[in-house]
Design a protein around this motif. Structure first.
Motif, short mmCIF file in Angstrom:
data_model
loop_
_atom_site.label_atom_id
_atom_site.label_comp_id
_atom_site.label_asym_id
_atom_site.label_seq_id
_atom_site.Cartn_x
_atom_site.Cartn_y
_atom_site.Cartn_z
N SER A 1 8.85 -6.48 -7.85
CA SER A 1 8.11 -5.63 -8.78
C SER A 1 6.96 -4.95 -8.04
O SER A 1 6.19 -5.60 -7.33
CB SER A 1 7.57 -6.47 -9.94
OG SER A 1 6.70 -5.71 -10.74
N TYR A 2 6.86 -3.62 -8.19
CA TYR A 2 5.73 -2.91 -7.61
C TYR A 2 4.42 -3.39 -8.21
O TYR A 2 3.37 -3.32 -7.58
CB TYR A 2 5.88 -1.41 -7.83
CG TYR A 2 7.10 -0.82 -7.15
CD1 TYR A 2 7.19 -0.79 -5.76
CD2 TYR A 2 8.16 -0.30 -7.88
CE1 TYR A 2 8.31 -0.27 -5.12
CE2 TYR A 2 9.28 0.22 -7.25
CZ TYR A 2 9.34 0.23 -5.88
OH TYR A 2 10.45 0.75 -5.25
N GLU A 3 4.50 -3.90 -9.43
CA GLU A 3 3.32 -4.44 -10.10
C GLU A 3 2.71 -5.57 -9.29
O GLU A 3 1.48 -5.74 -9.25
CB GLU A 3 3.72 -4.95 -11.50
CG GLU A 3 2.59 -5.55 -12.30
CD GLU A 3 1.70 -4.52 -12.94
OE1 GLU A 3 0.53 -4.85 -13.22
OE2 GLU A 3 2.17 -3.39 -13.16
N ASP A 4 3.56 -6.35 -8.60
CA ASP A 4 3.07 -7.49 -7.84
C ASP A 4 2.54 -7.09 -6.47
O ASP A 4 1.80 -7.85 -5.84
CB ASP A 4 4.21 -8.50 -7.65
CG ASP A 4 4.72 -9.03 -8.99
OD1 ASP A 4 3.93 -9.08 -9.95
OD2 ASP A 4 5.92 -9.37 -9.06
N LYS B 1 7.10 13.31 -0.60
CA LYS B 1 7.04 12.27 0.43
C LYS B 1 6.26 11.05 -0.04
O LYS B 1 6.65 9.91 0.24
CB LYS B 1 6.40 12.84 1.70
CG LYS B 1 7.27 13.86 2.42
CD LYS B 1 6.56 14.42 3.65
CE LYS B 1 7.40 15.46 4.35
NZ LYS B 1 6.69 16.05 5.51
N LEU B 2 5.17 11.28 -0.75
CA LEU B 2 4.36 10.16 -1.25
C LEU B 2 5.17 9.28 -2.19
O LEU B 2 5.08 8.05 -2.14
CB LEU B 2 3.11 10.70 -1.96
CG LEU B 2 2.04 11.30 -1.04
CD1 LEU B 2 1.00 12.05 -1.86
CD2 LEU B 2 1.37 10.21 -0.21
N CYS B 3 5.97 9.89 -3.04
CA CYS B 3 6.79 9.12 -3.97
C CYS B 3 7.88 8.33 -3.26
O CYS B 3 8.35 7.30 -3.75
CB CYS B 3 7.40 10.03 -5.03
SG CYS B 3 6.19 10.68 -6.21
N ASN C 1 7.36 4.06 -10.88
CA ASN C 1 8.31 2.97 -11.14
C ASN C 1 9.59 3.13 -10.30
O ASN C 1 10.70 2.89 -10.76
CB ASN C 1 8.67 2.92 -12.62
CG ASN C 1 9.32 1.60 -13.01
OD1 ASN C 1 9.08 0.57 -12.38
ND2 ASN C 1 10.14 1.63 -14.05
N GLY C 2 9.39 3.55 -9.05
CA GLY C 2 10.50 3.66 -8.12
C GLY C 2 11.21 5.00 -8.11
O GLY C 2 12.03 5.26 -7.23
N ILE D 1 4.74 11.68 -18.12
CA ILE D 1 3.46 11.00 -17.94
C ILE D 1 3.36 10.40 -16.55
O ILE D 1 2.30 10.46 -15.90
CB ILE D 1 3.26 9.92 -19.03
CG1 ILE D 1 3.18 10.58 -20.41
CG2 ILE D 1 2.00 9.10 -18.75
CD1 ILE D 1 3.03 9.61 -21.56
N GLN D 2 4.45 9.84 -16.05
CA GLN D 2 4.44 9.29 -14.69
C GLN D 2 4.20 10.39 -13.66
O GLN D 2 3.43 10.20 -12.70
CB GLN D 2 5.77 8.59 -14.41
CG GLN D 2 5.96 7.29 -15.16
CD GLN D 2 7.30 6.63 -14.86
OE1 GLN D 2 8.15 7.20 -14.18
NE2 GLN D 2 7.49 5.43 -15.39
#
Length: 216
Positions: A22-25, A85-87, A98-99, A62-63
């Motif tokens: 999870s990117y959250e972690d 590129k950043l994404c 969120n990926g 929104i993302q």
């Protein structure tokens, strides 16, 4: 077959890596990307994004808005290809998106079709929102001039670089308008002419505003 190979079984050691995370972690709790998400969740998003058209180009509006704001907050500016590129490669933007990895053309369509106002004006609006809801102590400034700390450590923004770039660009626009005003005065035989100042000087700007108000 040699004796030492008799009754031997080949064994290949292996190590199981987790297939997902999870990117959250991964993103730190006080990272600017989290702050951007927090602010966007609290502002009136309908003021900035036009939801009247249902063409979202396959990505969450929104993302994408959060990604644009994050790029602006970190660097003061980001080209469409920079956003792409950043994404793809920056974990903070992966967390925001969120990926998802929108192309530069997707960002171009989003900015053109979905944003209700220029990003510079949105930047000013969000600054005003932060000032109104969390008192920012401008005395707390990192030595490298990159980070403001908000009271109670709630709002942490790498905002100084973006603010400086924005202020410089806006000053150039102000001087362009002042030059156009000088031409107007000359054309209409008005005995007023302002100097075009390269260095940012707000005292001078107040004087200009005062003279124009008197003229009006």
């Amino acid at each position: 077959m040699p004796k030492y190979l008799v009754n031997c079984n080949a064994y290949q050691p292996s190590f199981q890596f987790p297939l997902c995370f999870s990117y959250e972690d991964v993103v730190e709790k006080d990272d600017i990307s989290r702050t951007v998400k927090e602010v966007v969740e609290e502002v009136n998003i309908f003021k900035y994004i036009d939801f009247s058209q249902n063409n979202a180009h396959g990505y969450d509006a929104i993302q994408m808005f959060e990604a644009v704001i994050l790029a602006f907050a970190i660097n003061g500016y980001a080209s469409l290809r920079d956003l792409e590129k950043l994404c793809k490669y920056d974990i903070r933007f992966k967390f925001i998106m969120n990926g998802s990895t929108p192309s530069h053309m997707a960002f171009e369509r989003f900015i053109k079709d979905k944003l209700a106002m220029p990003i510079e004006d949105i930047f000013v609006d969000i600054n005003k929102y932060i000032e109104a809801h969390d008192v920012i102590d401008t005395e707390v400034l990192y030595i490298d001039g990159t980070k403001f700390e908000a009271n109670a450590n709630k709002m942490t923004f790498v905002w100084m670089k973006a603010t400086k770039k924005f202020r410089e660009k806006r000053w150039i626009k102000v001087m362009d308008r002042l030059s156009a005003f000088n031409k107007y005065c000359s054309k209409n035989n008005l005995n007023i002419r302002f100097s075009i100042v390269r260095e940012i000087n707000f005292d001078y700007l107040f004087e200009v505003v005062s003279v124009i108000e008197q003229l009006m």
